[in-house]
Structures are given as structure tokens and as C-alpha cells.
Design an enzyme around this catalytic site. Structure first.
Site, PDB file in Angstrom:
ATOM      1  CG  MET A  80      21.596 -16.025  28.789  1.00  0.00           C
ATOM      2  SD  MET A  80      21.495 -16.532  30.518  1.00  0.00           S
ATOM      3  CE  MET A  80      23.235 -16.858  30.810  1.00  0.00           C
ATOM      4  CG  HIS A 112      19.747 -16.110  40.186  1.00  0.00           C
ATOM      5  ND1 HIS A 112      20.602 -15.954  39.116  1.00  0.00           N
ATOM      6  CD2 HIS A 112      20.503 -16.563  41.208  1.00  0.00           C
ATOM      7  CE1 HIS A 112      21.828 -16.292  39.493  1.00  0.00           C
ATOM      8  NE2 HIS A 112      21.801 -16.660  40.758  1.00  0.00           N
TER       9      HIS A 112
HETATM   10  C1  GRF Z   1      16.824 -21.091  34.441  1.00  0.00           C
HETATM   11  O1  GRF Z   1      17.614 -21.933  35.242  1.00  0.00           O
HETATM   12  C2  GRF Z   1      16.686 -19.723  35.068  1.00  0.00           C
HETATM   13  O2  GRF Z   1      16.690 -19.756  36.454  1.00  0.00           O
HETATM   14  C3  GRF Z   1      17.937 -19.030  34.578  1.00  0.00           C
HETATM   15  O3  GRF Z   1      18.103 -19.488  33.260  1.00  0.00           O
HETATM   16  C4  GRF Z   1      17.494 -20.775  33.114  1.00  0.00           C
HETATM   17  C5  GRF Z   1      16.524 -20.670  31.993  1.00  0.00           C
HETATM   18  O4  GRF Z   1      15.975 -21.912  31.652  1.00  0.00           O
HETATM   19  N1  GRF Z   1      17.795 -17.603  34.703  1.00  0.00           N
HETATM   20  P1  GRF Z   1      14.798 -21.994  30.590  1.00  0.00           P
HETATM   21  O5  GRF Z   1      15.295 -21.320  29.325  1.00  0.00           O
HETATM   22  O6  GRF Z   1      13.611 -21.301  31.163  1.00  0.00           O
HETATM   23  O7  GRF Z   1      14.556 -23.452  30.388  1.00  0.00           O
END
Ligand code: GRF
Length: 209
Positions: free
Chosen positions: A98, A117
Site C-alpha cells: 500500500m 490492481h
Molecule cells: C488485491 O486485491 C490486489 O489486487 C490489491 O491488493 C489486494 C491484495 O490482496 N493490490 P492480498 O494481500 O494479496 O490477499
């Protein structure tokens, strides 16, 4: 045109701030022999990220680095870079990380940082992309794997998958449907890199053969 990586096993660092389901899907693709790669390290900027535990369970080096303990992003990324060099990482995989990647990492890993994404870019970049899609009223959404550049979710696109948006969808139900596709296209995109098939041509990623 510039080839991103020559054919051969990728040495990955996965960056994750949260749950880590994409990390797990990549790990499983490697175990199955579908993705020619090694995960050298999982890095998180959040001490309590479940992704860290998932990595430890898989016996993968799991490192928490607190960005707040650095005076600025460059210093934080210099430490990250040192770690990535020690681990001989060739490709950085953002999986629910993030933060925006800054110039230190972007320069060293030019075209070798990849993100996923949960929308069909260039629609709905940024946070809560699935909720944005529901609120906008699009009939289809999906997910996008792309090369990271200095923008927010703007770099050359490697692969996309489409899912329908159903009349009763909430951001959460749509997110679940999209996540299933994320877990399929992330390793497939990376495997294209491992096969040496991806080239950069201006703002486009071109897949050969
Ligand atoms: C996913 O939906 C990805 O597309 C976004 O953040 C989320 C991460 O999920 N960038 P995870 O931590 O891999 O379960």
C-alpha cells in the site's frame, strides 16, 4: 524494444502490506511448477500483516521494515535495496503493497517491478478500486497486472482478466470474484517474464510469441 528479463528463473521479492493471498497463489504456482521462480524474501511495511505469517509458514524469509523509522522514503528504500541486492532479487512483485514506490527502487529495478490492481486499468486506479467500479455502475471489471512506473497504477500492462459486475454486488462481493482471477493472472504474467518474452515499447509491454 527492450527485453525486461532474459529467459530463466526469476528471483522474486514480494512486497505485501496485508493478507497475502496473492503471495500464496504465487508460492503455489512455483510449487506446481507453473512459474519458474524462487521467492527470496517477503517484505512488509506492516508489522501485523498476515502475509508475514504466511511467508514464515512457507519457510520464506519474512522481513518487516517500518517506513516510519526512516527520515524519508529514499532512506527507507536504500535499506530495502540493500536487502534486495543481498538476496540477489531480479524482480519485485507488489502484492497488496500500500505504498508508492520511489525513485531509488524504480531506478535500480527499472521495468522489473510488477503490480496487480483489482480493476481494468486505466479505469479506477488507487484505493478501493472494486467499490469505485460498483459505484460507477460498470457492467464489467477485473484485474490488471502491470509494470510499475512513477505514477499510481499507470505503467505498461502485462495482462488483464475480466469479470462481470452483478446487479447486487457490493465492493466486497465484486472483490471476491476479482480475487479468483488475480490468483490466476499474476503467476501467468510473471511466467511470461521468466520465459524472456516481455519487451517494453514506449508505454506498451509487448509479449513475443
Ligand atoms: C488485491 O486485491 C490486489 O489486487 C490489491 O491488493 C489486494 C491484495 O490482496 N493490490 P492480498 O494481500 O494479496 O490477499
Amino acid at each position: 524494444m527492450m527485453q525486461i528479463t532474459p529467459a530463466g528463473p526469476l528471483q522474486l521479492a514480494v512486497f505485501a502490506s496485508g493478507r497475502g493471498s496473492n503471495f500464496d497463489a504465487l508460492y503455489q504456482a512455483i510449487e506446481r511448477g507453473d512459474l519458474n521462480a524462487n521467492i527470496k524474501v517477503l517484505v512488509s511495511d506492516k508489522e501485523n500483516a498476515p502475509a508475514l505469517d504466511k511467508a514464515r509458514k512457507r519457510n520464506i524469509k519474512a522481513i518487516y521494515l517500518n517506513p516510519r523509522s526512516y527520515i524519508n522514503r529514499d532512506e527507507y528504500e536504500n535499506d530495502l535495496l540493500k536487502l534486495l541486492k543481498e538476496q540477489q532479487v531480479t524482480v519485485v512483485v507488489l502484492a497488496g503493497y500500500m505504498r508508492l514506490v520511489g525513485p531509488v527502487l524504480l531506478e535500480h529495478f527499472r521495468h522489473r517491478i510488477v503490480n496487480i490492481h483489482p480493476a481494468l486499468l486505466p479505469s479506477f486506479p488507487g484505493l478501493q478500486a472494486q467499490q469505485q467500479a460498483v459505484d460507477y455502475g460498470v457492467k464489467y471489471s477485473g484485474c490488471t497486472v502491470h509494470i510499475v512506473d512513477a505514477g499510481m497504477d499507470t505503467g505498461p500492462i502485462l495482462m488483464q482478466a475480466v469479470v462481470p459486475v452483478l446487479p447486487d454486488d457490493s465492493g466486497d462481493t465484486l472483490a471476491q470474484r476479482i480475487l479468483v482471477e488475480e490468483h490466476k493472472i499474476y503467476w501467468r504474467s510473471l511466467q511470461l517474464l521468466a520465459e524472456g518474452r516481455v519487451y517494453i515499447d514506449g508505454r506498451k509491454a509487448v509479449i513475443k510469441n
